[in-house]
Design an enzyme around this catalytic site. Structure first.
Site, PDB file in Angstrom:
ATOM      1  N   GLN A 177       0.840  -1.196   0.000  1.00 57.74           N
ATOM      2  CA  GLN A 177       0.000   0.000   0.000  1.00 57.74           C
ATOM      3  C   GLN A 177       0.879   1.253   0.000  1.00 57.74           C
ATOM      4  OE1 GLN A 177      -2.336   1.760   3.395  1.00 57.74           O
ATOM      5  NE2 GLN A 177      -4.073   0.984   2.191  1.00 57.74           N
ATOM      6  N   CYS A 182      -6.690   6.663   5.171  1.00 54.76           N
ATOM      7  CA  CYS A 182      -6.078   6.933   6.467  1.00 54.76           C
ATOM      8  C   CYS A 182      -6.536   8.288   6.998  1.00 54.76           C
ATOM      9  CB  CYS A 182      -4.558   6.918   6.356  1.00 54.76           C
ATOM     10  SG  CYS A 182      -3.735   7.230   7.933  1.00 54.76           S
ATOM     11  N   LYS A 192      -8.268   1.841  -1.378  1.00 56.35           N
ATOM     12  CA  LYS A 192      -9.014   1.846  -0.117  1.00 56.35           C
ATOM     13  C   LYS A 192      -9.438   3.272   0.191  1.00 56.35           C
ATOM     14  CE  LYS A 192      -9.054  -0.148   4.507  1.00 56.35           C
ATOM     15  NZ  LYS A 192      -9.456   0.970   5.372  1.00 56.35           N
ATOM     16  N   ASN A 240     -15.510  -2.668   5.024  1.00 53.58           N
ATOM     17  CA  ASN A 240     -14.585  -2.522   6.148  1.00 53.58           C
ATOM     18  C   ASN A 240     -15.218  -1.616   7.204  1.00 53.58           C
ATOM     19  OD1 ASN A 240     -11.620  -0.586   6.700  1.00 53.58           O
ATOM     20  ND2 ASN A 240     -12.038  -2.561   7.611  1.00 53.58           N
ATOM     21  N   GLY A 241     -14.892  -1.887   8.474  1.00 54.94           N
ATOM     22  CA  GLY A 241     -15.374  -1.048   9.556  1.00 54.94           C
ATOM     23  C   GLY A 241     -16.191  -1.826  10.573  1.00 54.94           C
ATOM     24  N   ASP A 242     -15.659  -1.974  11.789  1.00 56.08           N
ATOM     25  CA  ASP A 242     -16.361  -2.629  12.896  1.00 56.08           C
ATOM     26  C   ASP A 242     -16.682  -4.098  12.637  1.00 56.08           C
ATOM     27  OD1 ASP A 242     -16.263  -0.157  14.111  1.00 56.08           O
ATOM     28  OD2 ASP A 242     -18.359   0.358  13.685  1.00 56.08           O
ATOM     29  N   GLY A 267      -9.888  -5.136  10.469  1.00 54.71           N
ATOM     30  CA  GLY A 267      -8.758  -4.353  10.944  1.00 54.71           C
ATOM     31  C   GLY A 267      -8.537  -4.565  12.418  1.00 54.71           C
TER      32      GLY A 267
END
Length: 346
Positions: free
Chosen positions: A78, A108, A147, A208-210, A232
């Site tokens: 990345q 980010c 991303k 993505n996320g939680d 993550g």
């Protein structure tokens, strides 16, 4: 939910063994952790973010982040930056160094990244996003992925437009974190934007996320119709989550939790890899944060006991004492060994 009727997921020329992916996390997804997560079921892993500025690659941190020796295919690197030509050059150089997939970071939320007009700060400038995507895709003959977050803020939720730019530019897959930049990691991820993006694209979309439990992974896949989930923070201290999610998706029930002996074996292998990769001094220091995450997932101990144990471990100064401590911590009588008065000497 089962995956038996779905064809294997492909990103570029690569066929993923499953649909559970390790998210890139600076300071976390180093080579030892990537290899461990692969061994424990991650179907795709992405390396730590590397600056697009080659003049900074001589630093120890950058050299370690770019070290993919011994990793199986595909090696995903990345890159982060705010200049289209510099990102294109970074993609070319990383491909020459053995990268097999280039992932562009536009997600980010860190201040030091956004202050340089990189990461999720790029989402504020759709023209620049298009220029970067075109430049990087045209610079290399390997797959390029992206991303993003849903936008810069709740009022500028432009994830759908960014996603369309990505597909038009030739991006091979898109991972979407269900928060805008101003949220950073607070509040809760939302999946409506991800579902909207998925409904409009033909390339793979990764949610993505939680994603912290097998049930949550199944719910998010069902709701968004995404092609995969990206884990993550849910993998910190729990690298078994990839196999657990995959098993739940296939069978609709939970796999048994790892035994104490399996946890002991994994922790020691992880610590040994950290010591070998970073060297004695830095390896011992980095092992401390991972041990803190592992303790946070250990239901045998109360919060107060976890704090005491973490303090004990942080006082250890050699790889040998850290390994010995893990052996005691993963024993059935760990509380007696480590927490009874006078039972443990760091």
């Amino acid at each position: 939910m089962t995956l038996s009727t779905l064809p294997p997921l492909k990103i570029g020329p690569y066929t993923l063994p499953n649909r559970v992916i390790l998210a890139p996390m600076a300071g976390v997804t180093d080579r030892p952790f990537r290899q461990l997560c692969r061994q424990l079921g991650a179907g795709w892993v992405v390396g730590e973010m590397v600056t697009a500025d080659p003049s900074l690659w001589h630093t120890r941190k950058s050299k370690l982040r770019m070290d993919h020796r011994g990793e199986p295919d595909p090696r995903v690197v990345q890159i982060a930056g705010g200049d289209a030509e510099m990102l294109a050059q970074a993609a070319r150089l990383n491909a020459d160094l053995g990268a097999q997939v280039i992932d562009i970071n536009m997600g980010c939320p860190a201040k030091k990244v956004c202050n340089k007009a990189a990461g999720s700060a790029l989402l504020r400038d759709e023209k620049l996003v298009g220029e970067i995507l075109d430049a990087v895709v045209n610079a290399v003959d390997i797959p390029v992925t992206l991303k993003i977050r849903t936008g810069w803020s709740a009022d500028t939720n432009n994830g759908v437009r960014i996603a369309r730019l990505a597909e038009e530019a030739g991006i091979q897959s898109l991972a979407v974190h269900g928060r805008h930049r101003e949220q950073r990691y607070t509040g809760w991820a939302e999946y409506d934007t991800i579902a909207d993006i998925k409904s409009r694209l033909s390339i793979p979309v990764i949610a993505n996320g939680d994603i912290t439990t097998p049930e949550k992974a199944a719910d998010v896949l069902r709701y968004t119709q995404a092609d995969a989930v990206m884990v993550g923070r849910g993998a910190q201290g729990n690298p078994w989550i990839f196999d657990q999610i995959q098993y739940f998706l296939e069978h609709g029930e939970h796999r048994a939790q790892p035994s104490l002996e399996e946890r002991r074996s994994v922790l020691i292998a992880h610590l040994s890899a950290l010591h070998s990769f970073y060297g004695d001094t830095m390896g011992v220091r980095i092992a401390r944060k991972h041990l803190g995450w592992y303790l946070g997932e250990d239901a045998r101990f109360t919060p107060a006991q976890r704090r005491d144990l973490k303090q004990q471990f942080n006082g250890l100064s050699s790889d040998e004492t850290q390994v010995n401590w893990i052996n005691d911590a993963m024993a059935p009588d760990a509380i007696k060994r480590l927490l009874a008065k006078g039972s443990y000497a760091a």
